[in-house]
Design a protein around this motif. Structure first.
Motif, short mmCIF file in Angstrom:
data_model
loop_
_atom_site.label_atom_id
_atom_site.label_comp_id
_atom_site.label_asym_id
_atom_site.label_seq_id
_atom_site.Cartn_x
_atom_site.Cartn_y
_atom_site.Cartn_z
N VAL A 1 -14.04 14.18 15.99
CA VAL A 1 -12.89 14.01 15.11
C VAL A 1 -11.63 13.97 15.98
O VAL A 1 -11.39 14.91 16.75
CB VAL A 1 -12.78 15.13 14.08
N PRO A 2 -10.83 12.92 15.91
CA PRO A 2 -9.63 12.85 16.75
C PRO A 2 -8.58 13.87 16.34
O PRO A 2 -8.56 14.36 15.21
CB PRO A 2 -9.14 11.41 16.53
N THR A 3 -7.68 14.16 17.25
CA THR A 3 -6.58 15.08 16.96
C THR A 3 -5.61 14.44 15.97
O THR A 3 -5.30 13.25 16.08
CB THR A 3 -5.85 15.46 18.25
N GLY A 4 -5.12 15.23 15.04
CA GLY A 4 -4.19 14.73 14.04
C GLY A 4 -4.87 14.56 12.68
O GLY A 4 -5.96 15.09 12.44
N LEU A 5 -4.20 13.82 11.80
CA LEU A 5 -4.72 13.57 10.46
C LEU A 5 -5.64 12.36 10.47
O LEU A 5 -5.25 11.28 10.92
CB LEU A 5 -3.58 13.35 9.47
N THR A 6 -6.84 12.55 9.96
CA THR A 6 -7.79 11.45 9.77
C THR A 6 -8.09 11.36 8.28
O THR A 6 -8.67 12.28 7.71
CB THR A 6 -9.08 11.67 10.57
N VAL A 7 -7.70 10.26 7.66
CA VAL A 7 -7.80 10.11 6.21
C VAL A 7 -9.01 9.26 5.85
O VAL A 7 -9.22 8.17 6.41
CB VAL A 7 -6.52 9.48 5.63
N PHE A 8 -9.80 9.77 4.93
CA PHE A 8 -10.95 9.05 4.39
C PHE A 8 -10.70 8.83 2.90
O PHE A 8 -10.57 9.79 2.14
CB PHE A 8 -12.25 9.84 4.61
N ARG A 9 -10.63 7.57 2.48
CA ARG A 9 -10.25 7.25 1.10
C ARG A 9 -11.44 6.67 0.35
O ARG A 9 -12.24 5.92 0.91
CB ARG A 9 -9.11 6.22 1.09
N PHE A 10 -11.52 7.05 -0.93
CA PHE A 10 -12.60 6.55 -1.78
C PHE A 10 -12.02 6.20 -3.15
O PHE A 10 -11.16 6.91 -3.67
CB PHE A 10 -13.70 7.60 -1.94
N ALA A 11 -12.51 5.13 -3.72
CA ALA A 11 -12.15 4.74 -5.09
C ALA A 11 -13.45 4.57 -5.86
O ALA A 11 -14.27 3.71 -5.51
CB ALA A 11 -11.34 3.44 -5.10
N VAL B 1 -1.89 5.41 -1.24
CA VAL B 1 -1.27 6.60 -1.81
C VAL B 1 -1.80 7.87 -1.18
O VAL B 1 -1.07 8.86 -1.03
CB VAL B 1 -1.50 6.61 -3.34
N VAL B 2 -3.05 7.88 -0.74
CA VAL B 2 -3.63 9.07 -0.12
C VAL B 2 -2.99 9.32 1.24
O VAL B 2 -2.60 10.45 1.57
CB VAL B 2 -5.16 8.92 0.02
N THR B 3 -2.86 8.28 2.06
CA THR B 3 -2.26 8.43 3.38
C THR B 3 -0.81 8.87 3.26
O THR B 3 -0.35 9.74 4.00
CB THR B 3 -2.36 7.11 4.15
N ARG B 4 -0.07 8.27 2.35
CA ARG B 4 1.34 8.63 2.17
C ARG B 4 1.47 10.08 1.70
O ARG B 4 2.34 10.82 2.17
CB ARG B 4 1.98 7.69 1.15
N SER B 5 0.61 10.49 0.78
CA SER B 5 0.67 11.87 0.28
C SER B 5 0.32 12.88 1.37
O SER B 5 0.94 13.93 1.49
CB SER B 5 -0.26 12.04 -0.92
N ALA B 6 -0.70 12.56 2.18
CA ALA B 6 -1.09 13.46 3.27
C ALA B 6 0.02 13.58 4.30
O ALA B 6 0.22 14.65 4.89
CB ALA B 6 -2.37 12.96 3.92
N SER B 7 0.78 12.52 4.52
CA SER B 7 1.89 12.56 5.48
C SER B 7 3.06 13.38 4.94
O SER B 7 3.81 13.98 5.71
CB SER B 7 2.35 11.14 5.80
N LYS B 8 3.23 13.40 3.63
CA LYS B 8 4.34 14.14 3.02
C LYS B 8 4.09 15.65 2.99
O LYS B 8 5.04 16.43 2.98
CB LYS B 8 4.57 13.66 1.59
N LEU B 9 2.84 16.05 2.96
CA LEU B 9 2.52 17.47 2.83
C LEU B 9 3.00 18.25 4.06
O LEU B 9 2.81 17.83 5.20
CB LEU B 9 1.01 17.65 2.66
N LYS B 10 3.63 19.39 3.83
CA LYS B 10 4.12 20.24 4.92
C LYS B 10 2.97 21.15 5.40
O LYS B 10 2.81 22.28 4.93
CB LYS B 10 5.31 21.08 4.44
N TRP B 11 2.19 20.63 6.31
CA TRP B 11 1.01 21.34 6.78
C TRP B 11 1.36 22.63 7.51
O TRP B 11 0.59 23.59 7.51
CB TRP B 11 0.19 20.43 7.70
#
Length: 277
Positions: free
Chosen positions: A37-47, A60-70
């Motif tokens: 798993v690479p360093t940072g956020l790795t987004v897996f999207r499903f519909a 929308v998933v990638t944008r939401s994950a970027s907005k979250l204050k981790w």
């Protein structure tokens, strides 16, 4: 997610939402660490449980994950290996473009549900991280305390042996070596007359220890054993106190109406209930 073999996993179901009259459900999962798993956020999207492989940056998933204050959840998205898994299930997925590879951020109700689900997952991980760090700190503190047990036991037993050899009581030994102790005790006795009985009881207990040292019932190995037992007990009490603060020991228990049998035990993951009366 199992293929990544993460260290920690948190999952959440955001519940049913409505977008343009169509119901949808957001299922989310966040993982920490893992294999390849690479360093940072790795987004897996499903519909509708089907993976979306393209146009991830606009989804929308990638944008939401970027907005979250981790950082607020003790997760560093720049250094930690964070996996974000989000599946949106709906009777009508609002895809953007003809390729149907991503869901636009303008689907505000879905964006809010995704962000809420990720927050709940991050909150679960924060609890796990705090508990893991506390366990690590307790282990390190316990290791340090164990390191000094032999020296402390040797020093205390040496004082006790010296006191026994001189044939003195604990009070007389302390007052002989430290005259200020006698003055302080007299001052306290003049101010608090009720403390005399407690002080006498304490002296009797201390003299009882000296008698056991003299008779050989208390040895240096005895002090080592007692100190080790006390550290183990203290470590367990601290672990329980932390679990209570994190609300990690709460569990719903349902008792059915039945004829009580005294002595029957009900076992749960966190406690044992016993019918005694």
């Amino acid at each position: 997610m199992k293929e990544l073999r993460p260290i920690m996993v948190a999952t959440c179901n955001a519940g049913v939402g409505i977008h343009e009259g169509n119901p949808f459900i957001v299922e989310a999962g966040v993982s920490l660490g893992g294999k390849n798993v690479p360093t940072g956020l790795t987004v897996f999207r499903f519909a509708n449980r089907i993976p979306l492989l393209f146009e991830g940056g606009n989804d929308v998933v990638t944008r939401s994950a970027s907005k979250l204050k981790w950082d607020a959840y003790k997760i560093d998205p720049n250094r930690d290996r964070v996996g974000v898994f989000v599946s949106i299930v709906s009777t009508k997925i609002p895809f953007k473009g003809t390729s149907k590879e991503y869901i636009g951020e303008d689907a505000t109700s879905m964006a809010e549900s995704v962000l809420q689900a990720l927050r709940l997952c991050a909150l679960q991980l924060k609890t796990k991280l705090v508990r893991a760090q506390a366990a690590k700190d307790r282990k390190e503190r316990k290791k340090v305390l164990y390191r000094y047990i032999p020296d402390v036991a040797r020093a205390v037993f040496g004082v006790l042996e010296t006191t026994v050899a001189k044939g003195k009581t604990t009070r007389s030994f302390l007052e002989a070596d430290r005259p200020e102790v006698n003055k302080r005790r007299k001052l306290v006795a003049s101010m608090e007359t009720d403390s005399d009985d407690d002080e006498m009881k304490g002296d009797d207990q201390e003299d009882g220890v000296l008698e056991m040292v003299k008779s050989g019932l208390v040895k240096e190995e005895t002090l080592v054993s007692k100190l080790s037992s006390y550290i183990d007990q203290l470590d367990g009490d601290q672990a329980l106190d932390l679990a209570m603060k994190l609300n990690d020991t709460k569990e719903e228990v349902y008792l059915t109406a039945r004829k009580a049998v005294l002595g029957t035990e009900l076992h749960t993951a966190t406690c044992i209930l016993k019918m005694i009366a």
